[in-house]
Enzyme design. Sequence first.
Site, PDB file in Angstrom:
ATOM      1  N   ASN A 151       2.144   3.705  -2.540  1.00 36.67           N
ATOM      2  CA  ASN A 151       2.331   3.094  -3.855  1.00 36.67           C
ATOM      3  C   ASN A 151       3.074   3.940  -4.877  1.00 36.67           C
ATOM      4  O   ASN A 151       2.620   4.111  -6.023  1.00 36.67           O
ATOM      5  CB  ASN A 151       0.974   2.638  -4.412  1.00 36.67           C
ATOM      6  CG  ASN A 151       0.362   1.542  -3.560  1.00 36.67           C
ATOM      7  OD1 ASN A 151       1.070   0.787  -2.907  1.00 36.67           O
ATOM      8  ND2 ASN A 151      -0.959   1.460  -3.552  1.00 36.67           N
ATOM      9  N   SER A 259      -6.915  -2.324   1.964  1.00 34.62           N
ATOM     10  CA  SER A 259      -6.125  -1.503   1.050  1.00 34.62           C
ATOM     11  C   SER A 259      -4.809  -1.124   1.711  1.00 34.62           C
ATOM     12  O   SER A 259      -4.679  -1.136   2.946  1.00 34.62           O
ATOM     13  CB  SER A 259      -6.890  -0.236   0.671  1.00 34.62           C
ATOM     14  OG  SER A 259      -6.975   0.639   1.795  1.00 34.62           O
ATOM     15  N   THR A 260      -3.827  -0.785   0.882  1.00 36.15           N
ATOM     16  CA  THR A 260      -2.544  -0.312   1.407  1.00 36.15           C
ATOM     17  C   THR A 260      -2.756   0.910   2.293  1.00 36.15           C
ATOM     18  O   THR A 260      -2.106   1.065   3.332  1.00 36.15           O
ATOM     19  CB  THR A 260      -1.600   0.053   0.250  1.00 36.15           C
ATOM     20  OG1 THR A 260      -1.365  -1.110  -0.546  1.00 36.15           O
ATOM     21  CG2 THR A 260      -0.265   0.565   0.773  1.00 36.15           C
ATOM     22  N   GLY A 261      -3.690   1.779   1.889  1.00 37.00           N
ATOM     23  CA  GLY A 261      -3.949   2.991   2.653  1.00 37.00           C
ATOM     24  C   GLY A 261      -4.383   2.698   4.068  1.00 37.00           C
ATOM     25  O   GLY A 261      -3.916   3.333   5.019  1.00 37.00           O
ATOM     26  N   TRP A 281     -10.719   9.308  -0.287  1.00 40.17           N
ATOM     27  CA  TRP A 281     -12.074   9.538  -0.797  1.00 40.17           C
ATOM     28  C   TRP A 281     -12.277   8.612  -1.993  1.00 40.17           C
ATOM     29  O   TRP A 281     -12.021   8.979  -3.131  1.00 40.17           O
ATOM     30  CB  TRP A 281     -12.234  11.003  -1.199  1.00 40.17           C
ATOM     31  CG  TRP A 281     -13.607  11.371  -1.676  1.00 40.17           C
ATOM     32  CD1 TRP A 281     -14.000  11.583  -2.983  1.00 40.17           C
ATOM     33  CD2 TRP A 281     -14.784  11.572  -0.883  1.00 40.17           C
ATOM     34  NE1 TRP A 281     -15.328  11.889  -3.039  1.00 40.17           N
ATOM     35  CE2 TRP A 281     -15.843  11.909  -1.760  1.00 40.17           C
ATOM     36  CE3 TRP A 281     -15.046  11.514   0.481  1.00 40.17           C
ATOM     37  CZ2 TRP A 281     -17.130  12.166  -1.307  1.00 40.17           C
ATOM     38  CZ3 TRP A 281     -16.332  11.768   0.929  1.00 40.17           C
ATOM     39  CH2 TRP A 281     -17.354  12.097   0.035  1.00 40.17           C
ATOM     40  N   HIS A 295      -7.180   8.362  -8.591  1.00 42.63           N
ATOM     41  CA  HIS A 295      -5.942   8.944  -8.084  1.00 42.63           C
ATOM     42  C   HIS A 295      -5.752  10.304  -8.746  1.00 42.63           C
ATOM     43  O   HIS A 295      -6.350  10.586  -9.786  1.00 42.63           O
ATOM     44  CB  HIS A 295      -4.725   8.068  -8.413  1.00 42.63           C
ATOM     45  CG  HIS A 295      -4.794   6.690  -7.833  1.00 42.63           C
ATOM     46  ND1 HIS A 295      -5.059   5.580  -8.592  1.00 42.63           N
ATOM     47  CD2 HIS A 295      -4.630   6.250  -6.561  1.00 42.63           C
ATOM     48  CE1 HIS A 295      -5.045   4.511  -7.819  1.00 42.63           C
ATOM     49  NE2 HIS A 295      -4.796   4.884  -6.581  1.00 42.63           N
ATOM     50  N   HIS A 307     -10.951  -5.137  -2.486  1.00 40.74           N
ATOM     51  CA  HIS A 307     -10.983  -4.213  -1.360  1.00 40.74           C
ATOM     52  C   HIS A 307     -12.429  -3.764  -1.115  1.00 40.74           C
ATOM     53  O   HIS A 307     -13.263  -3.811  -2.018  1.00 40.74           O
ATOM     54  CB  HIS A 307     -10.127  -2.974  -1.631  1.00 40.74           C
ATOM     55  CG  HIS A 307      -8.673  -3.280  -1.850  1.00 40.74           C
ATOM     56  ND1 HIS A 307      -7.956  -4.087  -1.014  1.00 40.74           N
ATOM     57  CD2 HIS A 307      -7.803  -2.854  -2.810  1.00 40.74           C
ATOM     58  CE1 HIS A 307      -6.706  -4.167  -1.440  1.00 40.74           C
ATOM     59  NE2 HIS A 307      -6.593  -3.441  -2.525  1.00 40.74           N
TER      60      HIS A 307
END
Length: 341
Positions: A151, A259-261, A281, A295, A307
């Site tokens: 992102n 999530s994108t992660g 985390w 973040h 999410h």
Amino acid sequence: MAGLMYKCPRTRLPVGASALCVFVLCWLYIFPVYRLPDEKAIVQGVLMQQGKAWRRNQTAVTVFRKLLEDCCNPGQLFAMTRQNSPLRKNLWYDGEFLYSFSIDNATFSLFPQVSKHLVPLSLSSSLVDYIAHRSGCGKKIDHAEFVMRCNLPPLSAEYSKDVGSKTQLVTANPSIIEKRFQNLLWSRKAFVDSVKVYNHSYIYMPAFSMKTGTEPSLRVYYTLADVGASQTVLFANPNFLRDIGKFWKGKGIHAKRLSTGLFLVSAALGLCEEVTIYGFWPFSVDLHGRFISHHYYDNVLPDSGFHAMPEEFLQLWFLHKSGVLRMQLEQCEDPLSQPAA
């Protein structure tokens, strides 16, 4: 005395009520009621594992990669290509129930020929998402052969000790293009300048995940092409995103969307030989009970209920303990030993 016969009348729910019942049952199937894992219990469980040396388990890696290949084929479907998304093919948006799109000549011309070797399997990879401030992991992250980031995060000098500066692939959700850069409808300079920090990287976008994200994603492609930027835009294949979502739902992740992660970790596990993830985390305190931001550059939290971050973490933590991937949770360097910026 003759027995009395009584026939119960047949009852029928109104059409609207029947439709509502069907909708509720479908909703509970897709998003079943569940209790989120307790954050303190998860942190305590992680603390109990600290100090144990991590070892890669090649057998577990091979087994998990085979599962990903069978369900989702990331090697072929990670990005939209002319091979997996031919001209005039009709594809459904993975995040929409009602909309599909047909690949026309203009869109087809934006795809690379094939996805094979976009991310060579032999590479070691670092994958960076939200990460604790002053982790001192910058050098370790940059030591990997292929670095992925989520992102469009800032990579200015003030963060380099913690997150490094190397990037080969970075994701960009259309919502970020809307919020940060006004959908590129006004000035495009701020966007072009902001992505220069990623050098010759891929910018990976879910252009065909939601209908509202298609135009902003295409605008990113044309903006970078018009200025001759060094970044290359790749579009996520909606079939891959849909299949990955089903894969993790089958493992117990209850979320409207991953999530994108987690999407990116899934791709990395299918594409790269060794995977280390940093900053995954999603809790408000670190392992020592100290508050940390979501973040490293802000504390903007994800939409509640969209999410299932604790559940995603538990799945990734299991893969860490199994030797499939390495999850870096502690600091890489003692912040007291780092020179002041």
